[in-house]
Design a protein around this motif. Sequence first.
Motif, short mmCIF file in Angstrom:
data_model
loop_
_atom_site.label_atom_id
_atom_site.label_comp_id
_atom_site.label_asym_id
_atom_site.label_seq_id
_atom_site.Cartn_x
_atom_site.Cartn_y
_atom_site.Cartn_z
N CYS A 76 44.77 40.43 56.62
CA CYS A 76 44.15 39.41 55.54
C CYS A 76 45.17 39.59 54.17
CB CYS A 76 42.67 39.54 55.23
SG CYS A 76 42.18 38.59 53.86
N PRO A 77 45.61 38.82 53.57
CA PRO A 77 46.36 38.81 52.48
C PRO A 77 45.51 39.14 51.23
CG PRO A 77 46.39 36.60 52.96
CD PRO A 77 45.65 36.97 54.26
N ALA A 78 44.17 38.64 51.31
CA ALA A 78 43.23 38.89 50.12
C ALA A 78 43.13 40.47 49.99
CB ALA A 78 42.00 38.56 50.54
N THR A 79 43.15 41.21 51.23
CA THR A 79 42.94 42.65 51.26
C THR A 79 44.33 43.26 50.96
OG1 THR A 79 41.14 42.60 52.83
CG2 THR A 79 42.35 44.70 52.47
N GLY A 80 45.47 42.93 51.89
CA GLY A 80 46.69 43.40 51.62
C GLY A 80 47.39 43.40 50.19
N LEU A 81 47.19 42.30 49.69
CA LEU A 81 47.75 42.02 48.32
C LEU A 81 47.16 42.15 47.23
CD1 LEU A 81 49.74 38.64 49.56
CD2 LEU A 81 50.75 40.73 49.31
N GLY A 82 45.87 42.36 47.34
CA GLY A 82 45.00 42.57 45.93
C GLY A 82 45.29 43.32 45.06
N SER A 83 45.62 44.53 45.32
CA SER A 83 45.90 45.60 44.18
C SER A 83 47.25 45.35 43.63
CB SER A 83 45.88 47.10 44.89
OG SER A 83 46.82 47.22 45.77
N ASP A 84 48.16 44.58 44.59
CA ASP A 84 49.57 44.59 43.78
C ASP A 84 49.23 43.22 42.96
OD1 ASP A 84 51.61 46.21 44.78
OD2 ASP A 84 51.10 45.49 46.64
N ILE A 85 48.32 42.19 43.33
CA ILE A 85 48.29 40.95 42.31
C ILE A 85 47.40 41.32 41.15
CG2 ILE A 85 47.09 38.87 42.32
CD1 ILE A 85 49.56 38.76 44.19
N ALA A 86 46.51 42.22 41.28
CA ALA A 86 45.87 42.87 40.09
C ALA A 86 46.94 43.31 39.17
CB ALA A 86 44.73 44.00 40.53
N ASN A 87 47.85 43.92 39.50
CA ASN A 87 48.93 44.44 38.43
C ASN A 87 49.81 43.50 38.04
OD1 ASN A 87 47.85 47.13 38.71
ND2 ASN A 87 48.84 47.39 40.60
N GLU A 88 49.94 42.23 38.43
CA GLU A 88 50.57 40.95 37.94
C GLU A 88 50.02 40.49 36.73
OE1 GLU A 88 53.77 40.02 39.11
OE2 GLU A 88 53.31 41.84 40.31
N GLY A 89 50.73 39.74 36.14
CA GLY A 89 50.41 39.08 34.56
C GLY A 89 49.11 38.23 35.12
N ALA A 90 48.31 38.03 34.09
CA ALA A 90 47.11 37.16 34.31
C ALA A 90 47.50 35.78 34.55
CB ALA A 90 45.97 37.43 33.23
N ASP A 91 48.48 35.42 33.87
CA ASP A 91 49.00 33.71 34.15
C ASP A 91 50.07 33.72 35.09
OD1 ASP A 91 50.80 34.89 32.59
OD2 ASP A 91 50.57 33.61 30.93
N GLY A 92 50.32 34.41 35.90
CA GLY A 92 51.47 34.49 36.66
C GLY A 92 51.35 33.74 37.90
N PRO A 93 52.45 33.16 38.41
CA PRO A 93 52.20 32.28 39.65
C PRO A 93 51.74 33.07 40.96
CG PRO A 93 54.48 32.91 39.09
CD PRO A 93 53.78 33.24 38.12
N ALA A 94 51.94 34.31 41.17
CA ALA A 94 51.36 35.23 42.07
C ALA A 94 49.94 35.17 42.21
CB ALA A 94 52.00 36.51 42.29
N ARG A 95 49.49 35.40 40.85
CA ARG A 95 47.78 35.50 40.60
C ARG A 95 47.32 34.11 40.99
NH1 ARG A 95 44.59 39.04 36.55
NH2 ARG A 95 46.10 40.59 37.55
N THR A 96 47.76 33.14 40.56
CA THR A 96 47.37 31.88 40.82
C THR A 96 47.32 31.35 42.32
OG1 THR A 96 48.06 30.84 38.66
CG2 THR A 96 47.85 29.29 40.36
N ALA A 97 48.49 31.82 43.05
CA ALA A 97 48.47 31.65 44.59
C ALA A 97 47.46 32.53 45.22
CB ALA A 97 49.94 31.80 44.93
#
Length: 188
Positions: A109-130
């Motif tokens: 699951c990407p919600a689990t696998g990518l969660g901590s990395d996405i949390a470190n991205e900018g709040a308005d970044g496209p990865a966070r939006t995706a």
Amino acid sequence: MGRVSQAQAQENRKRVIAAAARLFRERGVQAVSVADLMAEVGLTHGGFYRQFASKEALLSEATVHAFADLAVLLAEFDARHPGDRDSARGELVDYYLSTEHRDDVGQGCPATGLGSDIANEGADGPARTAYAEGVGLFARWLSADGKEDLATVSMLVGALTLARATAGTELSERILTAAHEALPAATD
């Protein structure tokens, strides 16, 4: 070596995105270098920047790809249980909280696998939006009423995160079991 055709360039791009989606979940974004990624798909490091503006731009596309894979998985559960979302949800919960899924980090699951990395991205970044869109899709699929079942998503993702962090210990199995026992009421 000559230039590749546009069709081959598009195919190479797809392969890089798919590999990134898997490797980022397996190792974390920071642990995957551009050179590692390109070697994984048999392409040169220099070719990366002809396809992507940056690793952060790739993270956004890899996140979209990973959640698209999740959407395909959810559709497969629906197809096995036509018109019976409760049974499809039950099968998803059984799979999600299994040792098989716990141990298949790269395809998990990407919600689990990518969660901590996405949390470190900018709040308005496209990865966070995706990522937010993907979590929303997952929560809507889990819902019995078409709204978002954020509580179930949170329990699934939290339990899987803890089970992976404690894998190899007896606690990992207990976490999966406890979450599974707590969820039937949430998925009815």
